[in-house]
Scaffold this motif. Structure first.
Motif, mmCIF file in Angstrom:
data_model
loop_
_atom_site.group_PDB
_atom_site.id
_atom_site.type_symbol
_atom_site.label_atom_id
_atom_site.label_comp_id
_atom_site.label_asym_id
_atom_site.label_seq_id
_atom_site.Cartn_x
_atom_site.Cartn_y
_atom_site.Cartn_z
ATOM 1 N N PHE A 73 0.821 -1.204 0.000
ATOM 2 C CA PHE A 73 0.000 0.000 0.000
ATOM 3 C C PHE A 73 0.861 1.263 0.000
ATOM 4 N N ARG A 74 0.484 2.211 -0.840
ATOM 5 C CA ARG A 74 1.185 3.495 -0.907
ATOM 6 C C ARG A 74 0.422 4.605 -0.201
ATOM 7 N N SER A 75 -0.821 4.316 0.168
ATOM 8 C CA SER A 75 -1.631 5.350 0.823
ATOM 9 C C SER A 75 -2.740 4.691 1.623
ATOM 10 N N ALA A 76 -3.381 5.499 2.473
ATOM 11 C CA ALA A 76 -4.514 5.007 3.248
ATOM 12 C C ALA A 76 -5.672 4.629 2.334
ATOM 13 N N GLN A 77 -5.808 5.333 1.184
ATOM 14 C CA GLN A 77 -6.886 5.013 0.250
ATOM 15 C C GLN A 77 -6.692 3.632 -0.366
ATOM 16 N N ASP A 78 -5.432 3.267 -0.649
ATOM 17 C CA ASP A 78 -5.162 1.912 -1.165
ATOM 18 C C ASP A 78 -5.647 0.868 -0.169
ATOM 19 N N SER A 79 -5.388 1.126 1.111
ATOM 20 C CA SER A 79 -5.802 0.208 2.166
ATOM 21 C C SER A 79 -7.321 0.116 2.226
ATOM 22 N N ARG A 80 -7.982 1.269 2.174
ATOM 23 C CA ARG A 80 -9.447 1.289 2.235
ATOM 24 C C ARG A 80 -10.046 0.556 1.036
ATOM 25 N N ASP A 81 -9.448 0.732 -0.134
ATOM 26 C CA ASP A 81 -9.952 0.064 -1.339
ATOM 27 C C ASP A 81 -9.840 -1.450 -1.243
ATOM 28 N N SER A 82 -8.962 -1.928 -0.373
ATOM 29 C CA SER A 82 -8.805 -3.380 -0.168
ATOM 30 C C SER A 82 -9.720 -3.915 0.920
ATOM 31 N N GLY A 83 -10.634 -3.055 1.418
ATOM 32 C CA GLY A 83 -11.598 -3.501 2.417
ATOM 33 C C GLY A 83 -11.127 -3.375 3.846
ATOM 34 N N ILE A 84 -10.117 -2.510 4.099
ATOM 35 C CA ILE A 84 -9.591 -2.315 5.457
ATOM 36 C C ILE A 84 -10.098 -0.985 5.991
ATOM 37 N N ALA A 85 -10.743 -1.011 7.155
ATOM 38 C CA ALA A 85 -11.232 0.204 7.807
ATOM 39 C C ALA A 85 -10.460 0.403 9.098
ATOM 40 N N MET A 86 -9.962 1.623 9.300
ATOM 41 C CA MET A 86 -9.134 1.929 10.462
ATOM 42 C C MET A 86 -9.833 2.953 11.354
ATOM 43 N N VAL A 87 -9.803 2.726 12.648
ATOM 44 C CA VAL A 87 -10.285 3.709 13.620
ATOM 45 C C VAL A 87 -9.146 3.967 14.597
ATOM 46 N N TYR A 88 -8.517 5.128 14.436
ATOM 47 C CA TYR A 88 -7.381 5.483 15.283
ATOM 48 C C TYR A 88 -7.840 6.223 16.535
ATOM 49 N N GLN A 89 -6.928 6.322 17.528
ATOM 50 C CA GLN A 89 -7.186 7.164 18.694
ATOM 51 C C GLN A 89 -7.335 8.623 18.281
#
Length: 517
Positions: A73-89
């Motif tokens: 992954f080169r960006s957070a959008q790449d990660s999201r496009d792969s079905g990964i959702a992140m909830v940070y502090q």
């Protein structure tokens, strides 16, 4: 060999920041429909690992497979496009917008001339929130929400869309028992659909309640992955703190079992009752409070329990001059006061550790020295000249007294772990010593080792005669720290109990639930 059905398979991940090796060959995997807890003290490498997964941090070595496919992954959008959702502090919401606008940011329904159709947006957002069981108004402005509800909004936003992997970083750090139940039910629902959940937390009791497996990181290494059912609390704590820290492990274990509390001698308690309260509220009313009566004496630690939105934080804000009393009376050291601003309260010896340290407690881009000087800038300045020598002395004193782990006082706050950032918030108030210390969720996002140190800091303030008021959604924390606990509901202080009358967290939980009926 990689298991064929793994959602995530990270092997031998290494990450360096300059000469610092944050991850040293860490392996971690996630299966469909499981909750895999990721544990470790601040600085152990947890955040770095999940940021590699999210595309925020680049890895120096190792491999990441998602659904069995090699990824980079080169960006957070790449990660999201792969079905990964992140909830940070560190929440990513836009405070100036509504909950609905945040949920649909970038996916807004448009009408003629590309104008956003606000009514359908709010209706769709409210229907989604109701379906998920989140007690949030879609039309509410994010800036007006308590921190816990902002956290729930962030989680709701992450769950929208077709996700396969959900990463939750300290999701219950500011949630009360009721909000925790909403989160746990949501996690159970998404895992039943085959979603895998990576659950980062410092609250070890949650691990045994919600997770299927647990991995512990320490000093950038994976020191163990276990089926949760096969490991004890004692073994887990020992892995987190490491060899040579048996005393810290035992203290931490006692905290999480909820069986260790501050013991006040009968002589001390009797002396305290004879002394003039440091602060007293008599029938105080304002936009949120409804006739609050409270008093806190020197050396006393008073806990405020209650549901989110009950008025706990507003009591602290009134004591700190952020809110005015429209009716009733505030007495400080036995005399009526009307503080026009927090500056008046600070000058009188009142200190506040706010709920959201990133937004309200620290300037993350500035140094430890600059942050510790902030509350006392008028006293560190003469004829327009800043007394850098005195500021440096105070900063070094705070770092030493509070065991802040940092290269030096010129280290920027954004480069410190959450626990060390929180110590710096306390360090701002060491000189001069406060007479009244107000704490709003003082251990949010703090690991098990740093949490015990912060409890020690709080007790030291009290032992020197400082009156302390603690707001916490963690009832075990209140039982552990406080001499007296007062339940707050709908802007009123209802029931008060001495800690000697409390036999376990269940008693406090019952009192909070009863007040809400």
């Amino acid at each position: 060999m990689t298991e064929p059905h793994l959602l995530v398979d990270m092997q031998d991940i290494t990450v360096s920041f300059g000469v610092v090796k944050a991850l040293k060959g860490v392996s971690f995997d996630l299966r469909p429909g499981e909750v895999h807890a990721l544990l470790g003290q601040n600085g152990a490498g947890k955040s770095t690992l999940i940021k590699v997964l999210s595309g925020v941090n680049e890895r120096d070595g190792g491999s990441v497979l998602i659904h069995g496919r090699q990824t980079n992954f080169r960006s957070a959008q790449d990660s999201r496009d792969s079905g990964i959702a992140m909830v940070y502090q560190d929440l990513s919401l836009v405070p100036s917008m509504s909950v609905a606008a945040n949920l649909f940011l970038g996916r807004e329904p448009h009408g003629p001339l590309s104008f956003v159709r606000s009514k359908p947006l709010v209706e769709a957002a409210q229907a989604y929130l109701d379906e998920q069981g989140f007690p949030i108004r879609a039309s509410a402005g994010v800036a007006s929400l308590p921190f816990a509800y902002r956290q729930l909004t962030e989680i709701a936003k992450a769950l929208m869309g077709d996700i396969k992997i959900l990463v939750l970083d300290e999701p219950t750090s500011a949630l009360s028992a009721g909000e925790e139940e909403i989160l746990f039910n949501t996690v159970q629902e998404v895992t039943s659909r085959g979603v895998g959940v990576i659950y980062v937390t410092h609250r070890l009791q949650e691990v045994f309640r919600i997770s299927d497996r647990v991995t512990v990181l320490r000093d950038g290494l994976n020191v163990g992955t276990h089926n949760t059912a096969d490991i004890t609390m004692e073994k887990l704590v020992s892995e987190i703190v490491g060899p040579g820290h048996e005393r810290m492990a035992q203290a931490t274990l006692s905290i999480d079992e909820g069986d260790r509390r501050m013991v006040i001698s009968d002589e001390f308690a009797a002396a305290a009752t004879r002394r003039t309260p440091v602060i007293e509220l008599k029938g105080v009313q304002n936009g949120r409070l409804r006739g609050v009566d409270l008093q806190v004496r020197p050396g006393e630690i008073l806990g405020l329990a209650g549901m989110i939105g009950s008025g706990r934080t507003e009591i602290l804000e009134t004591m700190f001059g952020l809110r005015q009393a429209d009716q009733g009376e505030v007495l400080y050291l036995g005399k009526p006061v009307t503080w026009r601003s927090p500056r008046d309260a600070i000058t009188a010896g009142v200190a506040l550790v706010p709920e959201d340290r990133h937004l309200e407690g620290l300037v993350l881009g500035d140094t430890i020295a600059a942050n510790t000087a902030l509350p006392q800038l008028p006293h560190l300045t003469r004829a327009g000249m800043f007394n850098k020598g005195e500021a440096t002395r105070r900063a070094k004193g705070a770092v030493g007294d509070l065991n802040v782990k940092a290269p030096g006082i010129n280290t920027r706050l954004k480069n410190l772990s959450g626990g060390n950032q929180q110590k710096v918030v306390f360090g701002k108030w060491l000189v001069p010593e406060p007479k009244l210390l107000l704490l709003d969720e003082p251990t949010v996002g703090v690991d098990v080792g740093a949490r015990d140190e912060i409890y020690g800091i709080i007790r030291r303030f009290a032992q020197k005669g400082c009156a302390v008021v603690v707001v916490s959604s963690d009832l075990v924390e209140l039982e552990l720290l406080c001499d007296t606990v007062t339940v707050v509901h709908d802007g009123r202080a209802t029931t008060s109990v001495h800690i000697s009358e409390v036999e376990g967290e269940e008693r406090l939980h019952h009192l909070v639930q009863e007040s809400a009926r």
